[in-house]
Scaffold this active site. Structure first.
Site, PDB file in Angstrom:
ATOM      1  N   GLU A   1     -28.107  -1.468 -18.215  1.00 18.92           N
ATOM      2  CA  GLU A   1     -29.534  -1.087 -18.222  1.00 18.92           C
ATOM      3  C   GLU A   1     -30.401  -1.806 -17.176  1.00 18.92           C
ATOM      4  O   GLU A   1     -31.469  -2.323 -17.504  1.00 18.92           O
ATOM      5  CB  GLU A   1     -30.120  -1.309 -19.619  1.00 18.92           C
ATOM      6  CG  GLU A   1     -29.374  -0.544 -20.692  1.00 18.92           C
ATOM      7  CD  GLU A   1     -29.933  -0.721 -22.098  1.00 18.92           C
ATOM      8  OE1 GLU A   1     -30.810  -1.565 -22.299  1.00 18.92           O
ATOM      9  OE2 GLU A   1     -29.498   0.024 -22.994  1.00 18.92           O
TER      10      GLU A   1
ATOM     11  N   GLU B   1     -21.720   5.431 -25.422  1.00 20.53           N
ATOM     12  CA  GLU B   1     -22.465   5.148 -26.663  1.00 20.53           C
ATOM     13  C   GLU B   1     -23.008   6.443 -27.265  1.00 20.53           C
ATOM     14  O   GLU B   1     -24.185   6.537 -27.631  1.00 20.53           O
ATOM     15  CB  GLU B   1     -23.631   4.180 -26.370  1.00 20.53           C
ATOM     16  CG  GLU B   1     -23.189   2.888 -25.733  1.00 20.53           C
ATOM     17  CD  GLU B   1     -24.320   1.902 -25.457  1.00 20.53           C
ATOM     18  OE1 GLU B   1     -25.435   2.087 -25.969  1.00 20.53           O
ATOM     19  OE2 GLU B   1     -24.067   0.937 -24.713  1.00 20.53           O
TER      20      GLU B   1
HETATM   21  C1  XIL Z   1     -27.722  -1.615 -30.253  1.00 20.65           C
HETATM   22  C2  XIL Z   1     -26.935  -1.835 -31.534  1.00 20.65           C
HETATM   23  O1  XIL Z   1     -26.407  -0.608 -31.938  1.00 20.65           O
HETATM   24  C3  XIL Z   1     -27.830  -2.405 -32.608  1.00 20.65           C
HETATM   25  O2  XIL Z   1     -27.070  -2.770 -33.736  1.00 20.65           O
HETATM   26  C4  XIL Z   1     -28.575  -3.619 -32.083  1.00 20.65           C
HETATM   27  O3  XIL Z   1     -29.486  -4.056 -33.041  1.00 20.65           O
HETATM   28  C5  XIL Z   1     -29.313  -3.282 -30.804  1.00 20.65           C
HETATM   29  O4  XIL Z   1     -28.384  -2.784 -29.860  1.00 20.65           O
HETATM   30  N1  XIL Z   1     -27.872   0.256 -25.516  1.00 20.65           N
HETATM   31  C6  XIL Z   1     -26.812  -0.603 -25.595  1.00 20.65           C
HETATM   32  C7  XIL Z   1     -26.322  -1.043 -26.914  1.00 20.65           C
HETATM   33  O5  XIL Z   1     -26.192  -0.906 -24.560  1.00 20.65           O
HETATM   34  O6  XIL Z   1     -25.799  -2.343 -26.870  1.00 20.65           O
HETATM   35  C8  XIL Z   1     -27.400  -0.961 -27.964  1.00 20.65           C
HETATM   36  O7  XIL Z   1     -26.817  -1.267 -29.229  1.00 20.65           O
HETATM   37  C9  XIL Z   1     -28.031   0.406 -27.960  1.00 20.65           C
HETATM   38  C10 XIL Z   1     -28.647   0.701 -26.631  1.00 20.65           C
END
Ligand code: XIL
Length: 537
Positions: free
Chosen positions: A355, A460
């Site tokens: 990110e 994701e």
């Molecule tokens: C999220 C997790 O799912 C949550 O449990 C945590 O509280 C916050 O992070 N982008 C990413 C992930 O790269 O690591 C994030 O995961 C969601 C957005």
């Protein structure tokens, strides 16, 4: 699914009981309750209503983490009084409210905040069958002079436990809170305790990893609870051949604050790290023949702010470029070495940088960027290449990476990394929704491949959908066309090498309010799972 719903009481009946001291109200409740031990209406069945304008010394907000909370006089606040949240060492430190009584209810959370930080967020945490989920309820842009109000709704799952609503922000600035409330929307239902989930037998479900075996790996984000629970883990092993630790490999989980600050000189260039908490998940992956996506090394979020300060003291002097490069190098080196020594060959890819583009399509001005400078991404990949075992794939990972302007920004900073031979793949996070054109998404995917010459992973995946008539089918259709399109890309020669879904069941998702995943709480399949199966067949 079996749940011990001891009493279901309508809001009006409970309110009556709360306000009345004679027997009439109790009688009415006995008549309206469904399946209850109603001889005496327990105090806890009264509709909860948390609301505080911090006029009293006694308040129900508790400190969260190392933060401290106190009532202060504040002329900017209504009635001249507010809650001050200070001494925040990590961004999740704040104030919290016990919300156990809101189990199974729709809630509205409202508050006014002021802070020198850019925004303040109200979030909720709860456990489902021992697995902790964190969701954000609402976020408001803040300034330090006047209060900004915000409110948001959330449905607390019936089977949630240890429910906590909390106030936090992305920075460590103090937060002033005023007029804070948490209330149920509509009728209140009281669920005294959560019973065991009666899991479906998932052993005969078609297996995603087998169905997609000719095209790409199928992966899932896991937690230690998923790895340790026999029903969850049996399902995961049968369905997936890749896992990502949803939280435990992130810098905030690996960096050891106490140890680092116990000897700042010793740890100056190489902060202390701890890894033991990773074993449940990594053992699970290794023992079940899965591969692991390492997530993530260099990120602005879930990375403690103290890391960027010269003496690890927030608010003091920031570390300079040279020092931060050393810390970055040593962090990456130590994580790679520990992983390789303890789990040789297990981690097939790393999200080296996560990110780095912001929502205005520019490089995010994170503390990495501020301390090291624009080339911090190149530096991170160069270190990762230097220390990663041979064959480990190095990825850049981001959300909304299909959006044309964001993509241009990302391509801009990734080109030098690719030219230096340090980039193997782009991870498209894919926190998407049913309104996003699958064609648009696939064009962006092709462009990453053609312009950078790298492979692509969907890292994701979750698909938000608005509840309404036929929402589950609509979501299923979307999942189905998304997966078919990925298979088509692969057939066209675009190397899509893995597809990871971001969690197991809807209520365990970080976006539970959007019910974005494949499985119901009891592991019965949602239409989304069935559609993913069908897309492969
Ligand atoms: C999220 C997790 O799912 C949550 O449990 C945590 O509280 C916050 O992070 N982008 C990413 C992930 O790269 O690591 C994030 O995961 C969601 C957005």
């Amino acid at each position: 699914m079996k749940r011990k719903i001891l009493a279901f009481v309508s809001a009006c009946a409970v309110v009556l009981s709360a306000c009345s001291s004679n027997g009439a109200a109790d009688k009415e409740i006995t008549e309206t309750a469904s399946e209850a031990v109603m001889s005496n209406i327990a105090e806890e069945m009264v509709m909860p209503d948390i609301s505080d304008n911090f006029l009293q010394e006694l308040y129900i907000a508790k400190k969260r983490g190392k933060a401290l909370v106190k009532r202060v006089e504040d002329t900017a606040a209504t009635d001249g009084s507010a809650l001050l949240i200070y001494n925040r060492i990590e961004s999740w430190n704040g104030a919290e409210y016990d919300c156990e009584k809101f189990r199974g209810n729709d809630i509205n959370v409202k508050g006014s905040f002021r802070s020198a930080g850019a925004s303040v967020r109200v979030s909720i945490q709860y456990d489902i069958n021992g697995n902790t989920s964190y969701n954000s309820i609402c976020t408001v842009k803040t300034n330090n002079d006047s209060y900004s109000e915000v409110n948001g709704d959330f449905t607390v799952p019936d089977n949630a436990e240890k429910i906590i609503v909390y106030i936090e922000s992305d920075t460590l600035d103090d937060i002033y809170t005023d007029n804070f409330s948490i209330r149920t929307i509509g009728e209140y239902k009281y669920i005294a305790e959560v019973g065991d989930i009666d899991f479906a037998d998932t052993s005969a479900y078609p297996s995603l990893k087998e169905l997609y075996g000719d095209y790409f790996r199928m992966g899932i984000a896991i937690s230690p609870t998923i790895a340790a629970n026999k029903d969850y883990s049996a399902f995961v092993c049968r369905q997936f051949n890749s896992v990502t630790m949803e939280n435990n490999f992130k810098p905030e989980a690996v960096l050891d604050h106490n140890k680092t600050v116990s000897d700042v000189e010793k740890y100056m260039e190489s902060p202390a790290l701890s890894f033991e908490h990773l074993r449940t998940e990594l053992d699970f992956a290794r023992d079940n023949g899965m591969t692991v996506r390492g997530h993530t090394l260099v990120w602005h979020s879930q990375t403690p702010e103290w890391l960027f300060y010269k003496n690890y003291a927030v608010g003091d002097e920031l570390a300079d470029r040279e020092l931060m490069l050393k810390r970055m190098e040593n962090y990456i080196k130590s994580v790679m070495e520990w992983s390789n020594e303890n789990y040789p060959g297990l981690i097939s890819s790393w999200d080296v940088v996560n990110e780095a583009a912001d929502d205005n399509n520019k490089m995010r001005e994170s503390l990495w960027y501020k301390t090291i400078g624009e080339d911090y991404i190149e530096q991170a990949f160069a270190f990762a290449r230097k220390y990663a075992p041979e064959g480990t794939k190095l990825f850049y990972n981001d959300y909304n990476s299909y959006m044309p302007s964001k993509q241009n920004c990302i391509l801009g900073f990734l080109k030098p990394v690719a030219e230096q031979g340090n980039l193997d793949g782009v991870g498209m996070q894919s926190h998407i929704n049913t309104e996003i054109g699958v064609g648009t998404f696939m064009s962006a995917l092709e462009k990453y491949h053609s312009e950078l010459g790298v492979e692509i992973q969907i890292t994701e995946l979750d698909v938000a959908v608005k509840k309404g008539d036929g929402w589950e089918e609509k979501q299923g259709d979307y999942y189905g066309s998304f997966l078919s399109a990925l298979v088509d890309e692969q057939k066209k020669g675009v190397p899509v090498t893995s597809v990871t879904v971001w969690g197991l069941t809807d209520s365990m998702s970080w976006k539970a309010a959007d019910h974005p995943l494949l499985m119901n709480d009891d592991l019965t399949p949602k239409p989304a799972f069935e559609a993913v199966v069908k897309a492969a067949e």
